[in-house]
Write an enzyme that holds these catalytic residues in place. Structure first.
Site, short mmCIF file in Angstrom:
data_model
loop_
_atom_site.label_atom_id
_atom_site.label_comp_id
_atom_site.label_asym_id
_atom_site.label_seq_id
_atom_site.Cartn_x
_atom_site.Cartn_y
_atom_site.Cartn_z
N TYR A 57 -2.77 2.86 -10.85
CA TYR A 57 -1.78 3.94 -10.69
C TYR A 57 -0.34 3.44 -10.59
O TYR A 57 0.58 4.23 -10.39
CB TYR A 57 -2.12 4.85 -9.50
CG TYR A 57 -2.32 4.14 -8.20
CD1 TYR A 57 -3.59 3.77 -7.78
CD2 TYR A 57 -1.25 3.86 -7.36
CE1 TYR A 57 -3.79 3.12 -6.59
CE2 TYR A 57 -1.44 3.22 -6.16
CZ TYR A 57 -2.71 2.85 -5.78
OH TYR A 57 -2.90 2.20 -4.59
N ALA B 29 -16.61 -4.38 -13.46
CA ALA B 29 -17.90 -4.34 -12.76
C ALA B 29 -17.72 -4.64 -11.28
O ALA B 29 -18.62 -5.15 -10.62
CB ALA B 29 -18.86 -5.33 -13.41
N ASN C 184 -14.46 2.53 2.28
CA ASN C 184 -12.99 2.59 2.23
C ASN C 184 -12.43 3.54 3.28
O ASN C 184 -11.22 3.77 3.32
CB ASN C 184 -12.48 3.00 0.84
CG ASN C 184 -12.67 4.47 0.57
OD1 ASN C 184 -13.66 5.05 1.00
ND2 ASN C 184 -11.73 5.07 -0.12
N SER D 37 -0.59 4.15 0.66
CA SER D 37 -1.33 5.13 1.46
C SER D 37 -0.48 5.79 2.55
O SER D 37 -0.62 7.00 2.77
CB SER D 37 -2.58 4.48 2.07
OG SER D 37 -3.50 4.22 1.05
N LYS E 288 -13.51 -4.15 1.87
CA LYS E 288 -14.38 -2.99 1.63
C LYS E 288 -15.87 -3.30 1.82
O LYS E 288 -16.63 -2.43 2.21
CB LYS E 288 -14.13 -2.42 0.23
CG LYS E 288 -12.82 -1.64 0.11
CD LYS E 288 -12.71 -1.00 -1.27
CE LYS E 288 -11.46 -0.15 -1.38
NZ LYS E 288 -11.40 0.60 -2.63
N SER F 271 0.83 -1.22 0.00
CA SER F 271 0.00 0.00 0.00
C SER F 271 0.86 1.26 0.00
O SER F 271 1.83 1.38 0.76
CB SER F 271 -0.90 0.02 1.24
OG SER F 271 -1.54 1.27 1.32
N GLY G 246 -15.90 -3.29 -7.32
CA GLY G 246 -16.18 -2.25 -6.34
C GLY G 246 -15.90 -0.84 -6.84
O GLY G 246 -16.70 0.08 -6.61
N ASP H 282 -13.99 6.85 -2.49
CA ASP H 282 -13.52 6.57 -3.86
C ASP H 282 -14.30 7.41 -4.88
O ASP H 282 -13.72 7.98 -5.80
CB ASP H 282 -13.67 5.08 -4.19
CG ASP H 282 -12.56 4.23 -3.57
OD1 ASP H 282 -11.47 4.77 -3.29
OD2 ASP H 282 -12.78 3.03 -3.37
N1 LIG Z 1 -6.94 4.96 -8.09
C1 LIG Z 1 -7.57 4.57 -6.99
O1 LIG Z 1 -7.77 5.34 -6.05
C2 LIG Z 1 -8.10 3.17 -6.90
C3 LIG Z 1 -8.85 2.76 -5.79
C4 LIG Z 1 -9.27 1.45 -5.74
C5 LIG Z 1 -8.97 0.56 -6.77
N2 LIG Z 1 -8.26 1.00 -7.84
C6 LIG Z 1 -7.97 0.12 -8.98
O2 LIG Z 1 -9.18 -0.41 -9.46
C7 LIG Z 1 -8.99 -1.75 -9.86
C8 LIG Z 1 -10.26 -2.54 -9.60
O3 LIG Z 1 -10.52 -2.57 -8.20
P1 LIG Z 1 -11.87 -3.18 -7.59
O4 LIG Z 1 -11.83 -2.94 -6.14
O5 LIG Z 1 -13.03 -2.73 -8.38
O6 LIG Z 1 -11.62 -4.75 -7.87
P2 LIG Z 1 -12.71 -5.90 -7.98
O7 LIG Z 1 -13.92 -5.59 -7.19
O8 LIG Z 1 -11.96 -7.16 -7.73
O9 LIG Z 1 -13.13 -5.88 -9.55
C9 LIG Z 1 -12.19 -6.15 -10.54
C10 LIG Z 1 -12.84 -6.01 -11.93
O10 LIG Z 1 -11.81 -6.19 -12.90
C11 LIG Z 1 -12.14 -7.29 -13.75
N3 LIG Z 1 -10.92 -8.03 -14.07
C12 LIG Z 1 -10.01 -8.54 -13.21
N4 LIG Z 1 -9.01 -9.13 -13.85
C13 LIG Z 1 -9.29 -9.01 -15.18
C14 LIG Z 1 -8.64 -9.43 -16.37
N5 LIG Z 1 -7.48 -10.09 -16.33
N6 LIG Z 1 -9.22 -9.15 -17.56
C15 LIG Z 1 -10.38 -8.48 -17.62
N7 LIG Z 1 -11.06 -8.05 -16.52
C16 LIG Z 1 -10.52 -8.32 -15.32
C17 LIG Z 1 -13.12 -8.13 -12.98
O11 LIG Z 1 -13.91 -8.84 -13.91
P3 LIG Z 1 -14.80 -10.12 -13.51
O12 LIG Z 1 -16.12 -9.59 -13.03
O13 LIG Z 1 -14.87 -10.86 -14.77
O14 LIG Z 1 -14.03 -10.85 -12.43
C18 LIG Z 1 -13.91 -7.07 -12.22
O15 LIG Z 1 -14.89 -6.50 -13.02
C19 LIG Z 1 -7.78 -2.24 -9.03
O16 LIG Z 1 -6.96 -3.02 -9.84
C20 LIG Z 1 -7.04 -0.99 -8.62
O17 LIG Z 1 -5.87 -0.83 -9.38
C21 LIG Z 1 -7.81 2.27 -7.90
#
Ligand SMILES: NC(=O)c1ccc[n+]([C@@H]2O[C@H](COP(=O)([O-])OP(=O)(O)OC[C@H]3O[C@@H](n4cnc5c(N)ncnc54)[C@H](OP(=O)(O)O)[C@@H]3O)[C@@H](O)[C@H]2O)c1
Length: 261
Positions: free
Chosen positions: A202, A119, A83, A16, A62, A14, A121, A94
């Site tokens: 990021y 799709a 979060n 953070s 989360k 992390s 969080g 977020d």
């Molecule tokens: N910038 C920020 O402040 C911030 C904050 C939080 C998270 N994030 C980023 O957001 C991303 C997603 O986080 P989340 O919490 O939403 O995760 P999550 O709930 O696990 O969801 C991940 C999503 O990505 C898809 N996915 C995972 N691996 C894949 C692959 N190889 N090919 C195609 N689709 C794939 C999943 O599809 P399926 O439904 O098919 O499994 C799902 O829709 C993280 O990787 C992180 O880098 C950024």
């Protein structure tokens, strides 16, 4: 001295603590911010016994933290994910971080159409922010159809006039595609020089997708912006005051960039 932190499992990577410490330094706030490894089985005990003045929550807690909290802010309740915790109440910063990213990059979304890739969080938090800001339509592209349908149904319940669109030019990557160490992967979606690409990944700072977008003349926004703004929103909650105008954003970015791969 106030004590803050972030819980998750794993939590070693992390960024953070670096983000928060830099902001506390800039604001002359005497506070610490530590990573805390908390497993699913330890979550209940942690929530009920910790002495922190506030903490952030990351993967995989989360959603699962919600039953252990005393109350939820309405946005966290609607999104179904927390979060940030303050006085045993759960918040979601977020979507606030995402909207600050949009306004800080002079991007107008009112009455525009967009595609969210993913799709999970973050996709849900971003969709919530977009709906609150008056987006015209949101379409979803996701690997698993079932979770795409579930998210679309949820969006339709919040935004009944969500007419799926012809040619959206705001595209938001809410998957880990492109994230270190798998830096050669990227979303499979058509883009052109009229597109605006918004990343949530990021690390690296510029993903392969953003690099490609830049090359063909698209506008690109890095995931670091949202990461910084969600942190600022958490601090504003804990401190009870607006701090964003007092922060040297470029300096925060510089400190974080030096930690990225
Ligand atoms: N910038 C920020 O402040 C911030 C904050 C939080 C998270 N994030 C980023 O957001 C991303 C997603 O986080 P989340 O919490 O939403 O995760 P999550 O709930 O696990 O969801 C991940 C999503 O990505 C898809 N996915 C995972 N691996 C894949 C692959 N190889 N090919 C195609 N689709 C794939 C999943 O599809 P399926 O439904 O098919 O499994 C799902 O829709 C993280 O990787 C992180 O880098 C950024």
């Amino acid at each position: 001295m106030k004590q803050f932190g972030v819980i998750g499992y794993p939590i070693e990577h992390s960024l953070s603590p670096i983000l928060h410490q830099e902001i506390y330094n800039q604001l002359n706030i005497s506070a610490s911010y530590d990573k805390k490894k908390v497993t699913r089985d330890q979550l209940d005990h942690f929530v009920n016994t910790n002495k922190l003045n506030g903490f952030n929550v990351t993967i995989p807690h989360k959603k699962t933290i919600i039953p252990f909290l005393k109350s939820l802010d309405p946005s966290a309740k609607t999104i179904g994910a927390v979060n940030c915790v303050y006085k045993s109440k759960g918040y979601n910063t977020d979507w606030i971080g995402f909207l600050k990213t949009i306004s800080n990059n002079d991007l107008s979304i009112n009455n525009k159409s967009c595609v969210i890739i993913g799709a999970g969080g973050v996709a849900r938090a971003i969709a919530y922010g977009l709906i609150r800001k008056g987006i015209k339509s949101i379409s979803i592209k996701n690997r698993t159809i079932k979770s795409k349908q579930k998210l679309l149904e949820w969006i339709d319940s919040l935004h009944p006039t969500n007419n799926l669109n012809e040619n959206p030019n705001i595209i938001i990557n809410c998957t880990p595609l492109g994230m270190w160490p798998k830096i050669n992967s990227m979303p499979d979606i058509e883009i052109n020089n009229q597109s605006t690409l918004i990343e949530t990944v990021y690390n690296p700072l510029e993903t392969k997708w953003l690099k490609y977008g830049k090359e063909i003349g698209a506008k690109t926004i890095s995931g670091l912006d949202m990461f910084i703004w969600q942190g600022i929103a958490s601090i504003e909650l804990w401190m009870g005051e607006k701090i964003s105008e007092k922060i040297e954003l470029e300096k925060v970015k510089k400190v974080l960039k030096s930690e990225l791969c």
